[in-house]
Design a protein around this motif. Structure first.
Motif, short mmCIF file in Angstrom:
data_model
loop_
_atom_site.label_atom_id
_atom_site.label_comp_id
_atom_site.label_asym_id
_atom_site.label_seq_id
_atom_site.Cartn_x
_atom_site.Cartn_y
_atom_site.Cartn_z
N VAL A 137 0.64 -1.22 -0.52
CA VAL A 137 -0.02 -0.05 0.63
C VAL A 137 0.55 1.25 0.12
O VAL A 137 1.92 1.56 1.17
N TRP A 138 0.58 2.18 -1.22
CA TRP A 138 1.99 3.30 -0.70
C TRP A 138 1.06 4.42 -0.39
O TRP A 138 -0.53 5.00 -1.46
N VAL A 139 1.14 5.20 0.28
CA VAL A 139 0.20 6.42 0.70
C VAL A 139 0.84 7.17 0.23
O VAL A 139 2.27 7.66 0.22
N TYR A 140 0.74 7.75 -0.90
CA TYR A 140 0.44 9.25 -2.14
C TYR A 140 0.89 10.92 -0.88
O TYR A 140 1.27 11.01 -0.48
N GLU A 141 -0.65 10.93 0.16
CA GLU A 141 -0.85 12.37 0.98
C GLU A 141 -1.22 12.03 1.20
O GLU A 141 -2.53 11.64 1.46
N SER A 142 -1.66 12.71 2.76
CA SER A 142 -2.54 12.58 4.07
C SER A 142 -1.59 13.92 4.44
O SER A 142 -0.69 14.45 4.68
N TYR A 143 -3.10 14.23 5.28
CA TYR A 143 -3.21 15.24 5.87
C TYR A 143 -4.42 15.37 6.94
O TYR A 143 -5.24 14.18 7.40
N MET A 144 -3.93 15.73 8.64
CA MET A 144 -4.61 15.91 9.63
C MET A 144 -5.68 17.13 9.75
O MET A 144 -4.90 18.05 9.72
N PHE A 145 -6.69 17.25 10.88
CA PHE A 145 -7.76 17.51 10.89
C PHE A 145 -7.87 18.76 11.83
O PHE A 145 -8.34 17.42 12.71
N LYS A 216 5.20 5.99 8.53
CA LYS A 216 5.44 5.05 9.48
C LYS A 216 5.14 3.37 9.92
O LYS A 216 5.83 2.35 10.26
N PHE A 217 3.38 3.64 9.53
CA PHE A 217 2.87 2.50 10.17
C PHE A 217 2.23 1.87 9.13
O PHE A 217 2.02 0.66 8.94
N ILE A 218 2.25 2.60 7.83
CA ILE A 218 1.96 1.57 6.39
C ILE A 218 3.27 1.95 4.92
O ILE A 218 3.21 3.28 5.03
N ASN A 219 4.26 1.27 5.13
CA ASN A 219 5.67 2.05 4.65
C ASN A 219 5.12 1.65 3.60
O ASN A 219 4.75 -0.02 2.83
N PRO A 220 5.68 1.83 2.89
CA PRO A 220 5.46 2.21 0.91
C PRO A 220 6.62 0.38 0.66
O PRO A 220 5.70 -0.28 -0.65
N SER A 221 6.89 -0.15 1.20
CA SER A 221 8.47 -0.92 1.10
C SER A 221 8.07 -2.03 1.42
O SER A 221 7.84 -3.39 2.02
N GLY A 222 6.78 -2.30 2.29
CA GLY A 222 5.87 -3.30 2.75
C GLY A 222 5.87 -3.56 4.15
O GLY A 222 6.28 -2.65 4.67
N LYS A 273 -2.94 3.74 -2.77
CA LYS A 273 -2.96 3.36 -3.60
C LYS A 273 -2.49 1.36 -3.58
O LYS A 273 -1.50 1.55 -2.92
N VAL A 274 -3.49 0.90 -4.09
CA VAL A 274 -2.62 -0.57 -3.57
C VAL A 274 -2.38 -0.91 -4.44
O VAL A 274 -2.73 -1.43 -6.15
#
Length: 415
Positions: A137-145, A216-222, A273-274
């Motif tokens: 799972v590759w996280v492209y972008e994320s925001y905290m509100f 850190k929690f959902i690392n793009p390397s697996g 994206k998966v």
């Protein structure tokens, strides 16, 4: 043109691959921390790219309206919103009525009380379940509100400040909360909210980049590289030079989980994206080599350095005069030449994240089949080198390196 984000390298890591495209449209990638996968065992090597697999994930049906900011869903990807599951205020001594409250978020320090931080947890289990042996799972972008509350404290005590996002090294129950300023179990900040320069006179929404935190929690390397989700703490930092975190000021209060309107509660959005990722064969060893330098070079602007821009490859108008290429250098020190021999590599991959078609009509006008090829960069002389801060089309000798064909091609992907 296409935008691409490298995630791995070929086995022949002593050379520097350059990417070029044979398409008339272009695409773009978001630069990210990159890694490579090599498998020591025999002498041949191949290159492949990840493909995307649409996925689903649970999320709240509520949305931020009007949005002050939101992440942009990648092509073939997903955008979800997740609300905090815990918000608890922790304090150093002396404590007051804010200690362990859960209906507000509070950060800072006021006269007669200790430093206050807010502990926040968010559940990512549904997204983590999408990681497996064949997909990341590759996280492209994320925001905290967050929503700031109007302050009732004395404005004379106010000191300009920001609220930092800091992941916890271990579960909150194991963290020494008697010292919240110098604490080895609280990591360095991975994001911060907009500076508050005046005492809040009304309620106001605010946001912070959350991408570095969630990766850190959902690392793009697996999943083997995921860190434990021990939650985060929101921590006050004064912005005036010389003012220490434990000096008296004004606490900043945020709406908590009890608010009826969900958009006022602490929450994040995630655009991800998966992706299908090639893996090493059973019985072989996987080595990850991260990217040291990566940058786009542009023939139409031959002396311009594009460090910091999206990685773009292709030709906007289909001519060779507007061609853009991506050059990549991997950290060869991560390959132990005493333990492994390059001749023993069986398979290797450069992993790229395709973001979107750009320019020349974008995805609506893009060709149905677009080929990107990879070849070693051979135009530099023996003692020459490049880095992403200085590389241009001219100083990397791209005019002397035509679009690779035949044996010059070490990898190909069709988008």
């Amino acid at each position: 043109q296409h935008h691409l984000a490298p995630q791995a390298t070929t086995s022949s890591s002593t050379t520097t691959p350059s990417s070029s495209s044979s398409t008339t449209s272009s695409s773009t990638t978001t630069p990210s921390s990159s890694s490579s996968t090599t498998t020591p065992s025999s002498s041949s090597s191949t290159t492949s790219s990840s493909t995307t697999t649409p996925s689903s994930s649970s999320s709240s049906s509520s949305s931020i309206e009007p949005p002050i900011k939101q992440c942009e869903k990648p092509l073939g990807g997903t955008r979800v919103e997740k609300w905090a599951t815990t918000t608890t205020v922790y304090m150093e001594d002396p404590t007051d009525d804010d200690n362990r409250i859960t209906d507000e978020g509070v950060v800072g320090k006021t006269k007669g009380s200790g430093v206050k931080v807010t502990y926040v947890t968010i559940d990512y289990d549904d997204i983590l379940s999408l990681q497996n042996e064949t997909h990341d799972v590759w996280v492209y972008e994320s925001y905290m509100f967050l929503k700031i509350k109007e302050s009732t404290e004395n404005k004379k005590d106010f000191i300009p400040q920001v609220t930092e996002i800091r992941p916890l090294v271990k579960p909150i129950g194991s963290v020494d909360t008697t010292d919240l300023v110098d604490n080895k179990d609280i990591e360095e900040p991975t994001g911060e909210f907009k500076e508050i320069t005046k005492i809040p006179k009304n309620d106001k929404l605010t946001y912070a980049e959350f991408t570095d935190t969630i990766q850190k929690f959902i690392n793009p390397s697996g999943s083997p590289y995921n860190k434990d989700n021990n939650g985060i703490v929101l921590v006050n930092k004064y912005t005036e030079e010389g003012v220490k975190p434990d000096e008296d000021g004004v606490s900043i209060r945020y709406y908590g989980l009890d608010e009826e309107d969900e958009k006022d509660q602490p929450h994040i959005d995630i655009c991800y994206k998966v992706v299908e990722v090639k893996r090493c064969e059973e019985g072989t060893e996987e080595i990850v080599m991260r990217v040291e330098d990566v940058v786009t070079v542009d023939k139409s602007k031959p002396d311009t350095n594009f460090n910091g821009d999206d990685l773009t490859v292709g030709s906007p108008d289909g001519s060779t005069e507007t061609e853009k290429r991506v050059i990549i250098k991997f950290n060869k020190e991560q390959f132990d030449t005493e333990k492994y021999d390059l001749e023993d590599i069986t398979n290797a991959w450069i992993h790229l994240t395709f973001e979107d078609f750009v320019e020349n009509g974008g995805r609506d006008e893009a060709s149905p089949k677009n080929k990107i090829v990879v070849s070693p960069l051979t135009t530099l002389k023996n003692n020459e080198d490049w880095d992403e801060n200085t590389a241009t089309w001219t100083n990397t000798g791209m005019d002397d390196m035509p679009t690779p064909e035949g044996e010059d091609v070490i990898g190909t992907v069709v988008i």
